[in-house]
Design a protein around this motif. Structure first.
Motif, mmCIF file in Angstrom:
data_model
loop_
_atom_site.group_PDB
_atom_site.id
_atom_site.type_symbol
_atom_site.label_atom_id
_atom_site.label_comp_id
_atom_site.label_asym_id
_atom_site.label_seq_id
_atom_site.Cartn_x
_atom_site.Cartn_y
_atom_site.Cartn_z
ATOM 1 N N LYS A 59 0.822 -1.220 0.000
ATOM 2 C CA LYS A 59 0.000 0.000 0.000
ATOM 3 C C LYS A 59 0.851 1.263 0.000
ATOM 4 O O LYS A 59 0.554 2.220 -0.694
ATOM 5 C CB LYS A 59 -0.885 0.013 1.250
ATOM 6 N N SER A 60 1.917 1.260 0.809
ATOM 7 C CA SER A 60 2.780 2.453 0.913
ATOM 8 C C SER A 60 3.415 2.786 -0.428
ATOM 9 O O SER A 60 3.562 3.955 -0.778
ATOM 10 C CB SER A 60 3.878 2.240 1.944
ATOM 11 N N THR A 61 3.785 1.748 -1.173
ATOM 12 C CA THR A 61 4.376 1.957 -2.501
ATOM 13 C C THR A 61 3.357 2.614 -3.427
ATOM 14 O O THR A 61 3.666 3.591 -4.114
ATOM 15 C CB THR A 61 4.849 0.604 -3.096
ATOM 16 N N VAL A 62 2.144 2.092 -3.435
ATOM 17 C CA VAL A 62 1.079 2.650 -4.283
ATOM 18 C C VAL A 62 0.796 4.100 -3.870
ATOM 19 O O VAL A 62 0.686 4.985 -4.720
ATOM 20 C CB VAL A 62 -0.200 1.784 -4.218
ATOM 21 N N ALA A 63 0.736 4.348 -2.561
ATOM 22 C CA ALA A 63 0.489 5.708 -2.063
ATOM 23 C C ALA A 63 1.589 6.657 -2.537
ATOM 24 O O ALA A 63 1.315 7.756 -3.021
ATOM 25 C CB ALA A 63 0.415 5.699 -0.537
ATOM 26 N N ILE A 90 -4.774 -2.532 -7.939
ATOM 27 C CA ILE A 90 -3.389 -2.487 -8.401
ATOM 28 C C ILE A 90 -2.758 -3.801 -7.961
ATOM 29 O O ILE A 90 -2.668 -4.070 -6.755
ATOM 30 C CB ILE A 90 -2.598 -1.296 -7.780
ATOM 31 N N ASP A 91 -2.371 -4.635 -8.914
ATOM 32 C CA ASP A 91 -1.720 -5.903 -8.588
ATOM 33 C C ASP A 91 -0.250 -5.602 -8.305
ATOM 34 O O ASP A 91 0.512 -5.262 -9.207
ATOM 35 C CB ASP A 91 -1.863 -6.898 -9.740
ATOM 36 N N ASN A 92 0.113 -5.730 -7.044
ATOM 37 C CA ASN A 92 1.425 -5.329 -6.580
ATOM 38 C C ASN A 92 2.368 -6.515 -6.417
ATOM 39 O O ASN A 92 3.322 -6.447 -5.661
ATOM 40 C CB ASN A 92 1.243 -4.613 -5.232
ATOM 41 N N SER A 132 3.271 1.340 -13.697
ATOM 42 C CA SER A 132 2.477 1.510 -14.926
ATOM 43 C C SER A 132 0.983 1.336 -14.645
ATOM 44 O O SER A 132 0.152 2.014 -15.245
ATOM 45 C CB SER A 132 2.961 0.579 -16.040
ATOM 46 N N GLN A 133 0.625 0.462 -13.694
ATOM 47 C CA GLN A 133 -0.796 0.318 -13.323
ATOM 48 C C GLN A 133 -1.318 1.575 -12.627
ATOM 49 O O GLN A 133 -2.451 2.001 -12.856
ATOM 50 C CB GLN A 133 -0.978 -0.875 -12.382
ATOM 51 N N VAL A 134 -0.481 2.168 -11.757
ATOM 52 C CA VAL A 134 -0.883 3.386 -11.047
ATOM 53 C C VAL A 134 -1.083 4.521 -12.056
ATOM 54 O O VAL A 134 -2.061 5.263 -11.991
ATOM 55 C CB VAL A 134 0.151 3.761 -9.958
ATOM 56 N N LYS A 191 -4.616 8.121 -15.283
ATOM 57 C CA LYS A 191 -5.127 8.617 -16.577
ATOM 58 C C LYS A 191 -6.614 8.278 -16.740
ATOM 59 O O LYS A 191 -7.375 9.070 -17.294
ATOM 60 C CB LYS A 191 -4.319 8.010 -17.720
ATOM 61 N N SER A 192 -7.013 7.103 -16.237
ATOM 62 C CA SER A 192 -8.427 6.684 -16.373
ATOM 63 C C SER A 192 -9.355 7.624 -15.623
ATOM 64 O O SER A 192 -10.551 7.703 -15.913
ATOM 65 C CB SER A 192 -8.624 5.254 -15.880
#
Length: 198
Positions: A13-17, A175-177, A186-188, A193-194
């Protein structure tokens, strides 16, 4: 726009954040707020000490997280009692900070990083929920590496939370981490963009 970001323990989660913040999102972190509501002098800390005893406090009056963790991670009822003390205080402060971010950045994306979002029934507070996902076996592996704990303890901690597959099922976006950092990035970016964000 306000979204909730959640996942399981050791699901990245921290990475995605961090990646969302790099793109321009405004982050309100429940873990950070959780640490602040138990600082010396805060009513929540007094309530925790009253319920779990002075032994959970260090000599300087601050919370001894390891000692408290040793109590609540062995006993689901104790964990629920702790959550009943902390969650309302955390939720109130989170809402206050999100309002402030909304006012300052009315066209921005405000991301609330809330580990126990589904467990505490907070889905309705957000316009959508983004789940950072890795399979449960990978959560346990990452936890063992990160916390230097045994396999059994890691699996037990993973099991204390709602099943990651359930969270994935209820998410608006996933997001598949479980791959590389570049794959996550690239997913983030695709998510960003979406949403029509600049």
């Amino acid at each position: 726009m306000r979204i909730g970001l959640t996942g399981g323990i050791a699901s990245g989660k921290s990475t995605v954040a961090r990646l969302l913040v790099e793109l321009g999102a405004y982050l309100v972190d429940a873990d950070e707020v959780a640490r602040e509501v138990v600082l010396p002098g805060e009513p929540a800390l007094a309530a925790v000490a009253s319920r779990f005893g002075q032994a959970v406090l260090r000599e300087d009056g601050s919370l001894d997280r390891k000692k408290l963790g040793g109590i609540v991670f062995q006993d689901r009822a104790a964990l629920q009692e702790l959550e009943a003390i902390l969650h309302p205080a955390i939720r109130q402060e989170m809402q206050k900070r999100m309002r402030a971010e909304d006012e300052q950045h009315p066209n921005g994306l405000v991301v609330a990083d809330v580990p126990l979002l589904y467990e505490t029934k907070q889905e309705k507070l957000y316009e959508g929920i983004l789940v950072s996902y890795v399979p449960a076996y990978m959560q346990a592996e990452r936890l063992m590496q990160r916390e230097a704990m045994g396999h059994e303890e890691a699996e037990r901690r993973v099991a204390l939370q709602m099943d990651i597959e359930e969270k994935r099922k209820h998410a608006d976006w996933v997001i598949d981490n479980s791959g590389s950092l570049e794959e996550t990035r690239s997913q983030v970016l695709a998510f960003w963009k979406s949403q029509g964000l600049p």
